[in-house]
Design a protein around this motif. Structure first.
Motif, PDB file in Angstrom:
ATOM      1  N   ASP A 434       1.019  -1.156  -0.135  1.00  8.14           N
ATOM      2  CA  ASP A 434       0.044  -0.064   0.139  1.00  8.14           C
ATOM      3  C   ASP A 434       0.918   1.041   0.149  1.00  8.14           C
ATOM      4  O   ASP A 434       1.629   1.728   1.051  1.00  8.14           O
ATOM      5  N   VAL A 435       1.094   1.744  -1.002  1.00  6.39           N
ATOM      6  CA  VAL A 435       2.148   2.801  -1.442  1.00  6.39           C
ATOM      7  C   VAL A 435       1.635   4.133  -0.892  1.00  6.39           C
ATOM      8  O   VAL A 435       0.414   4.451  -1.210  1.00  6.39           O
ATOM      9  N   GLY A 436       2.291   4.687   0.091  1.00 11.17           N
ATOM     10  CA  GLY A 436       1.786   6.122   0.725  1.00 11.17           C
ATOM     11  C   GLY A 436       0.326   5.943   1.417  1.00 11.17           C
ATOM     12  O   GLY A 436      -0.487   6.869   1.403  1.00 11.17           O
ATOM     13  N   ASP A 437       0.035   4.709   1.736  1.00 10.16           N
ATOM     14  CA  ASP A 437      -1.386   4.609   2.424  1.00 10.16           C
ATOM     15  C   ASP A 437      -2.479   5.212   1.388  1.00 10.16           C
ATOM     16  O   ASP A 437      -3.520   5.755   2.046  1.00 10.16           O
ATOM     17  N   THR A 438      -2.409   4.777   0.031  1.00  7.69           N
ATOM     18  CA  THR A 438      -3.459   5.378  -0.640  1.00  7.69           C
ATOM     19  C   THR A 438      -4.639   4.414  -1.072  1.00  7.69           C
ATOM     20  O   THR A 438      -5.430   4.771  -1.586  1.00  7.69           O
ATOM     21  N   ALA A 439      -4.303   2.969  -0.575  1.00 10.41           N
ATOM     22  CA  ALA A 439      -5.486   2.242  -0.767  1.00 10.41           C
ATOM     23  C   ALA A 439      -6.936   2.739  -0.031  1.00 10.41           C
ATOM     24  O   ALA A 439      -8.058   2.606  -0.639  1.00 10.41           O
ATOM     25  N   GLY A 440      -6.535   3.022   1.123  1.00 13.36           N
ATOM     26  CA  GLY A 440      -7.520   3.616   2.026  1.00 13.36           C
ATOM     27  C   GLY A 440      -8.752   2.925   2.524  1.00 13.36           C
ATOM     28  O   GLY A 440      -9.819   3.270   2.984  1.00 13.36           O
ATOM     29  N   ASP A 441      -8.624   1.345   2.332  1.00 15.69           N
ATOM     30  CA  ASP A 441      -9.464   0.681   2.514  1.00 15.69           C
ATOM     31  C   ASP A 441      -8.933  -0.684   3.711  1.00 15.69           C
ATOM     32  O   ASP A 441      -9.710  -1.546   3.964  1.00 15.69           O
ATOM     33  N   GLY A 442      -7.929  -0.411   3.976  1.00 12.34           N
ATOM     34  CA  GLY A 442      -7.214  -1.555   4.816  1.00 12.34           C
ATOM     35  C   GLY A 442      -7.052  -2.969   4.151  1.00 12.34           C
ATOM     36  O   GLY A 442      -6.555  -3.746   4.796  1.00 12.34           O
ATOM     37  N   SER A 443      -6.653  -2.961   2.922  1.00  9.34           N
ATOM     38  CA  SER A 443      -6.433  -4.077   2.182  1.00  9.34           C
ATOM     39  C   SER A 443      -5.171  -4.373   2.116  1.00  9.34           C
ATOM     40  O   SER A 443      -4.641  -5.523   1.952  1.00  9.34           O
ATOM     41  N   GLY A 444      -4.324  -3.480   2.376  1.00  6.88           N
ATOM     42  CA  GLY A 444      -2.664  -3.526   2.322  1.00  6.88           C
ATOM     43  C   GLY A 444      -2.431  -3.565   0.895  1.00  6.88           C
ATOM     44  O   GLY A 444      -1.230  -3.817   0.468  1.00  6.88           O
ATOM     45  N   ILE A 445      -3.202  -3.113  -0.296  1.00 11.29           N
ATOM     46  CA  ILE A 445      -2.806  -3.228  -1.442  1.00 11.29           C
ATOM     47  C   ILE A 445      -3.249  -1.934  -2.190  1.00 11.29           C
ATOM     48  O   ILE A 445      -4.363  -1.861  -2.366  1.00 11.29           O
ATOM     49  N   SER A 446      -2.314  -1.286  -2.709  1.00 13.21           N
ATOM     50  CA  SER A 446      -2.309  -0.350  -3.904  1.00 13.21           C
ATOM     51  C   SER A 446      -1.893  -0.619  -5.185  1.00 13.21           C
ATOM     52  O   SER A 446      -2.334  -0.151  -6.191  1.00 13.21           O
ATOM     53  N   ASP A 447      -0.739  -1.326  -4.930  1.00 15.81           N
ATOM     54  CA  ASP A 447       0.103  -1.697  -6.076  1.00 15.81           C
ATOM     55  C   ASP A 447       0.464  -3.195  -5.985  1.00 15.81           C
ATOM     56  O   ASP A 447       1.019  -3.653  -4.886  1.00 15.81           O
ATOM     57  N   PHE A 448       0.899  -3.621  -7.134  1.00 21.20           N
ATOM     58  CA  PHE A 448       1.515  -4.936  -7.144  1.00 21.20           C
ATOM     59  C   PHE A 448       2.868  -4.696  -7.662  1.00 21.20           C
ATOM     60  O   PHE A 448       2.916  -4.134  -8.788  1.00 21.20           O
ATOM     61  N   PHE A 449       3.981  -5.422  -7.437  1.00 26.02           N
ATOM     62  CA  PHE A 449       5.193  -5.495  -7.930  1.00 26.02           C
ATOM     63  C   PHE A 449       5.446  -6.789  -8.617  1.00 26.02           C
ATOM     64  O   PHE A 449       5.867  -7.596  -7.831  1.00 26.02           O
ATOM     65  N   SER A 450       5.902  -6.999  -9.917  1.00 27.42           N
ATOM     66  CA  SER A 450       6.425  -8.118 -10.736  1.00 27.42           C
ATOM     67  C   SER A 450       7.923  -7.856 -10.793  1.00 27.42           C
ATOM     68  O   SER A 450       8.310  -6.998 -11.442  1.00 27.42           O
TER      69      SER A 450
END
Length: 629
Positions: A434-450
């Motif tokens: 969750d980069v910069g706490d931008t997801a905003g929903d507690g899911s812990g995910i805003s981005d995936f990194f391959s």
């Protein structure tokens, strides 16, 4: 990626942000009526939704729900339709393209496709609440029907417009944190295919559809009595035994009969368990050094143990110290397995052991930069999230490790604004944050990194809009991601629930991102009206997924072709009332779902003392299972 309500606080050893136990009975599950148990009953006619009362589905919405075209006030000229709806062209001008998510016209000569994700559908499992009369009065017509003017506009627009999906890719640079990034919010299907299984149906996996997909209820274990929130994380299936963590023990049950075969007593409660198992049915757990006392209510989770699930034996158990913990044993938060290496991590250090005999293999190295291993992920390979620097000025690094020595194979520095990261897969190496706490929903995910595990170079960064995609990772734990699967060089994730075309319920889909380009690939697996679908694991090149049912049906297990997204039904659970209530008492977000060769096991990961207001006939289950064999 919506975060469900949180249950009572857990003991410190679970780690800040660890998943909490849901309220007894699951989220929104109907309260079971008094009964003499879960007995097999003849199929019953689907019940009529109750008229009202606490816990019952509300009545269907009145005519003209949210998003329906609104009529003008009396005496006023017609207004433009809402954002996203096709707009009427100015006089003499050709029609414009419809908005994002609106049904698109097929290419010439092709049959029409299903409405795209985001098109107005219906609510999940239960009737949606009626609209406030103030707004309902503004809605013309009934239900989801367009008025005549809108039908003409839509027909004109759809008839002439051809939309070609595309993606937006941009490059940025700047040290190890620079990346090529795909915006998943705007990336559309490109028709690309990853390397998947050949043929249709189950050709890409080992799970086979039975002659009769109707399952029978199997194992039913009630909650053991506890006086505090208790972790019961850990469940495994061998060729003969289903194994589940209990209270101060790990228990094996006969696959066919459900009878208790053996028990491994433990000095303290299990606090973490590896989700992986060796080919000869061995795995690892972390457990507390003793039972709670008045002086020490939460004993330290400092023991790592190797389990032989074939024989029901605790092979060994160990504790270690670290430079940062002094004489105190390291307190572990997670444990994992890769090959024959058991790796355990905690806030004050970690260590790796031989699965066979518990011999210590290595410990993470400390240095002047205050570096520490935050946790490990196993499976086909081993990787670590490593933090260096002070807490308020730290750098997270993802490293692929040699399991035998702990030596880094490669390193990738996460970008600024990442305080925690989770490892989704070790082979291929995929990380969520969750980069910069931008997801905003507690899911812990805003981005995936391959990431290329051999070189540590970023392949692609995928922005996953939390309003669209429903995977979830723990806040501080490294290997707790769920509701996703990785295979065929693709990342399979569920969409968030949205309105379907059914009478009452919401629905969703499973879509996939290409791990090389970051784009959404063509195709999707639909849950179907009033069902929601969640990926559980890969089966070769296929995806095994669970379909949570509406209030009057049983759940399903399906196999999804990883390339064509064709679905094959493997299991349909009973729709009798008591069985439905048992199945839906488990939350997809907080329970363990294991499907293996015709058997589905659903179990809790955390339990608590029943509330004083709970009815005497409430049925709180530790495990229920279903079988088609």
């Amino acid at each position: 990626m919506t975060q469900p309500p949180q249950p009572p606080n857990e003991p410190p050893q679970g780690g800040f942000g660890a998943p909490q136990d849901p309220p007894p009975g699951g989220f929104g599950a109907p309260t079971p009526p008094p009964s003499d148990g879960l007995t097999k009953q003849p199929p019953a006619a689907p019940p009529t939704p109750p008229a009202g009362g606490y816990g019952s589905p509300p009545p269907p919405p009145p005519a003209g729900g949210y998003g329906a075209p609104q009529g003008p006030p009396p005496g006023q000229p017609p207004q433009n339709p809402a954002y996203g709806y096709p707009q009427a062209p100015p006089p003499g001008q050709p029609p414009t393209q419809p908005g994002y998510g609106f049904p698109q016209a097929p290419p010439p000569g092709q049959p029409p496709t299903q409405p795209g994700y985001g098109f107005p559908q219906q609510g999940y499992g239960y009737p949606t609440a009626p609209m406030h009369p103030q707004y309902a009065a503004q809605q013309p017509g009934g239900g989801k029907k367009f008025n005549t003017r809108m039908q003409i506009i839509v027909a004109a627009v759809v008839a002439v417009v051809l939309i070609v999906g595309g993606g937006v890719i941009y490059a940025s640079s700047g040290g190890d944190g620079g990346d090529k990034r795909t915006d998943a919010s705007s990336a559309g299907p490109d028709g690309g295919e990853g390397k998947g299984g050949e043929g249709d149906g189950l050709a890409g996996g080992t799970e086979k559809a039975p002659a009769d997909t109707k399952s029978e209820l199997g194992l039913q274990l009630r909650h053991p009595k506890v006086t505090d929130t208790t972790v019961v994380d850990g469940s495994w299936v061998t060729d003969k035994v289903y194994v589940k963590t209990g209270v101060y023990e790990v228990v094996g049950y006969d696959l066919a009969k459900g009878t208790k075969l053996w028990s491994i007593p433990l000095p303290g409660q299990v606090c973490a368990a590896s989700r992986h198992m060796s080919k000869d049915f061995r795995t690892a757990i972390a457990f507390q050094e003793g039972k709670p006392t008045a002086a020490d209510k939460y004993p330290s989770c400092n023991q790592i143990g190797g389990l032989d699930l074939a024989t029901g034996k605790l092979m060994w158990n160990k504790s270690v110290t670290s430079d940062s913990s002094g004489d105190e044993p390291v307190r572990f938060n997670e444990v994992t397995l890769s090959g024959s290496t058991v790796a355990a991590g905690g806030t004050s250090g970690g260590a790796a052991f031989s699965l066979a005999d518990g011999a210590e293999l290595w410990r993470p190295k400390t240095d002047a930069n205050n570096c520490s291993d935050r946790g490990y992920a196993g499976g086909e390979a081993l990787a670590v999230v490593r933090r260096c620097g002070d807490y308020d000025d730290s750098q997270l690094t993802i490293q692929a490790l040699n399991p035998s020595t702990g030596a880094p194979i490669s390193s990738y520095n996460m970008p600024a604004g990442v305080d925690y990261a989770s490892i989704v897969s070790t082979k291929p190496l995929v990380v969520a944050a969750d980069v910069g706490d931008t997801a905003g929903d507690g899911s812990g995910i805003s981005d995936f990194f391959s990431i290329d595990a051999a070189t540590g170079k970023l392949i692609v960064r995928i922005s996953a809009d939390a309003d669209k995609y429903a995977a979830k990772c723990g806040s501080t734990e490294v290997e707790t991601c769920q509701s996703l699967a990785v295979g065929n060089n693709k990342l399979y994730v569920p969409t968030e629930e949205h309105e379907g075309t059914g009478e009452y319920g919401d629905t969703n889909e499973i879509v996939a991102f290409d791990l090389t380009t970051g784009k959404l690939v063509g195709g999707r697996a639909d849950a179907g009206n009033d069902y929601t679908i969640t990926p559980l694991r890969m089966d070769g090149s296929n995806v095994i997924a669970y379909k949570r049912p509406p209030y009057d049906k049983g759940g399903q297990i399906v196999s999804i072709n990883g390339s064509t997204f064709e679905e094959t039904v493997l299991m349909v659970n009973p729709d009798t009332e008591k069985v439905r209530e048992a199945e839906t008492s488990f939350s997809v977000d907080y329970a363990e779902f294991i499907y293996e060769k015709g058997r589905l096991f659903i179990s809790e990961k955390m339990i608590s003392e029943p509330s004083k207001s709970a009815a005497a006939n409430d049925r709180n289950y530790l495990v229920v299972s279903f079988s088609t064999v």
